[in-house]
Design a protein around this motif. Structure first.
Motif, short mmCIF file in Angstrom:
data_model
loop_
_atom_site.label_atom_id
_atom_site.label_comp_id
_atom_site.label_asym_id
_atom_site.label_seq_id
_atom_site.Cartn_x
_atom_site.Cartn_y
_atom_site.Cartn_z
N PHE A 7 0.83 -1.21 0.00
CA PHE A 7 0.00 0.00 0.00
C PHE A 7 0.87 1.26 0.00
O PHE A 7 0.59 2.22 -0.72
CB PHE A 7 -0.92 0.00 1.22
N ASP A 20 -1.57 1.17 -8.40
CA ASP A 20 -2.54 2.05 -7.75
C ASP A 20 -2.81 1.52 -6.35
O ASP A 20 -3.37 0.42 -6.21
CB ASP A 20 -3.83 2.07 -8.58
N GLN A 21 -2.42 2.25 -5.33
CA GLN A 21 -2.60 1.79 -3.96
C GLN A 21 -4.08 1.66 -3.59
O GLN A 21 -4.41 1.00 -2.59
CB GLN A 21 -1.91 2.73 -2.96
N ASN A 22 -4.95 2.24 -4.36
CA ASN A 22 -6.38 2.15 -4.10
C ASN A 22 -7.06 1.04 -4.88
O ASN A 22 -8.29 0.92 -4.87
CB ASN A 22 -7.05 3.50 -4.42
N ARG A 23 -6.25 0.22 -5.57
CA ARG A 23 -6.80 -0.94 -6.28
C ARG A 23 -5.90 -2.15 -6.05
O ARG A 23 -5.29 -2.69 -6.97
CB ARG A 23 -6.95 -0.64 -7.77
N PRO A 28 -6.41 2.12 5.55
CA PRO A 28 -7.82 2.12 5.16
C PRO A 28 -8.50 0.79 5.47
O PRO A 28 -7.92 -0.28 5.23
CB PRO A 28 -7.76 2.36 3.64
N ASP A 67 -10.75 -0.57 3.91
CA ASP A 67 -10.93 -1.29 2.64
C ASP A 67 -9.63 -1.31 1.84
O ASP A 67 -9.66 -1.18 0.62
CB ASP A 67 -12.05 -0.66 1.82
N LEU A 68 -8.51 -1.51 2.52
CA LEU A 68 -7.21 -1.59 1.85
C LEU A 68 -7.25 -2.58 0.70
O LEU A 68 -6.68 -2.34 -0.36
CB LEU A 68 -6.14 -1.97 2.86
N LYS A 74 -9.36 -4.44 -2.15
CA LYS A 74 -10.58 -4.14 -2.90
C LYS A 74 -11.28 -5.37 -3.46
O LYS A 74 -12.38 -5.27 -4.02
CB LYS A 74 -10.24 -3.18 -4.05
#
Length: 306
Positions: free
Chosen positions: A153, A162-165, A192, A194-195, A197
């Motif tokens: 992350f 993408d750290q959010n995916r 997060p 929801d680290l 996904k």
């Protein structure tokens, strides 16, 4: 776990031991020999050595074609991960794969075989490495995997991710560890909630209680509290994403039950993205990720690109 639950768990183990001595059922309809066999996939997959050899040879070929970047996520020698990226990667979704091997065998070296499916379809693939038993206990192994996810992350953007995916997958004991990651309280670690996904769980174990009644208890050596803490099905309230559950029709009935029960629980809470039964034995299941044309690969890629 409170004191009453702990006492009940200990009592259950004692009663199970007594039943085993008497040759009676100790879990569902299994006696001790039957439960031991149910958690020994070699009894159901005579071609296991051949398939595991394929993990090795195909992974070596993949490494030659797509040389990975190997990075350290922690201080231990085994705390490394191999990052496979497409050329000019930028803001791509990331699939982390946790290898199996009864928590005792294999490494990231045998876990490169699914990489082309992801790299050739606009994703980053990471093969996770960690210590195996007896060099570490299972709680420490889970801690290493969590440390790796936190590192990914924080750092994956440097490699075009993408750290959010971030998504996670795993097979067998790696499916169990992936389940642990999917039921981790990331917010308690300052990350997060929801680290992760999405998840792809391949022939995993999600309730360690029957596992600890089998012969595997001899090398797992978990306390009742650890057994509960590391059983993903007991922490469904922490699931923050949709999960694909995959298992083989030719696996032991107990391994099939573990996946089916977990899938049913996820479906009941609206977190099951799909359930796929393959015409495969336990060791053949992860090879469904080796080609982008399979149902498992297509479902995984759709999850990542949605």
């Amino acid at each position: 776990m409170n004191r009453r639950a702990f006492s009940v768990s200990v009592l259950g183990l004692l009663l199970s031991s007594a039943a085993a001595r008497a040759g009676e059922a100790i879990f569902l309809d299994f006696d001790q020999d039957g439960l031991n066999e149910a958690y020994d996939q070699s009894a159901w997959a005579p071609n296991a050595p051949e398939v595991i050899d394929r993990y090795t040879t195909v992974s070596a070929e993949v490494r030659r074609k797509y040389p990975p970047r190997t990075e350290s996520y922690g201080p231990g020698a085994a705390e490394t991960l191999d990052i496979f990226t497409p050329a000019d990667a930028n803001g791509l979704p990331v699939m982390v794969f946790v290898h199996g091997g009864t928590w005792r065998l294999l490494s990231s070296a045998e876990a490169a075989h699914p990489a082309p499916t992801f790299v050739e379809n606009g994703c980053i693939y990471i093969a996770l490495n960690f210590d195996n038993i007896p060099d570490i206990r299972l709680p420490g192994m889970a801690m290493q995997c969590r440390r790796a996810m936190a590192w990914i992350f924080a750092n994956i953007a440097r490699f075009g991710g993408d750290q959010n995916r971030i998504f996670v997958s795993g097979h067998s004991s790696g499916g169990h560890l992936a389940g642990v990651l999917l039921t981790t309280d990331w917010a308690a670690q300052g990350l997060p909630a929801d680290l992760i996904k999405g998840g792809v769980l391949l022939s995993g174990m999600f309730d360690l209680h029957p596992v600890m009644l089998s012969s595997r208890r001899d090398y797992l050596s978990l306390t009742p509290r650890e057994t509960a803490d590391l059983s993903p099905i007991r922490h469904l309230d922490l699931v923050a994403c949709d999960i694909l559950v995959v298992y083989g029709a030719n696996e032991s009935p107990e391994f099939q039950r573990q996946s089916i029960d977990f899938a049913n629980a996820l479906a009941g809470m609206g977190r099951l993205s799909g359930r796929i039964e393959l015409r495969a034995n336990h060791f053949e299941v992860p090879e469904a990720l080796n080609s982008s044309g399979t149902k498992v690969a297509q479902a995984s890629l759709t999850m990542m690109h949605t």
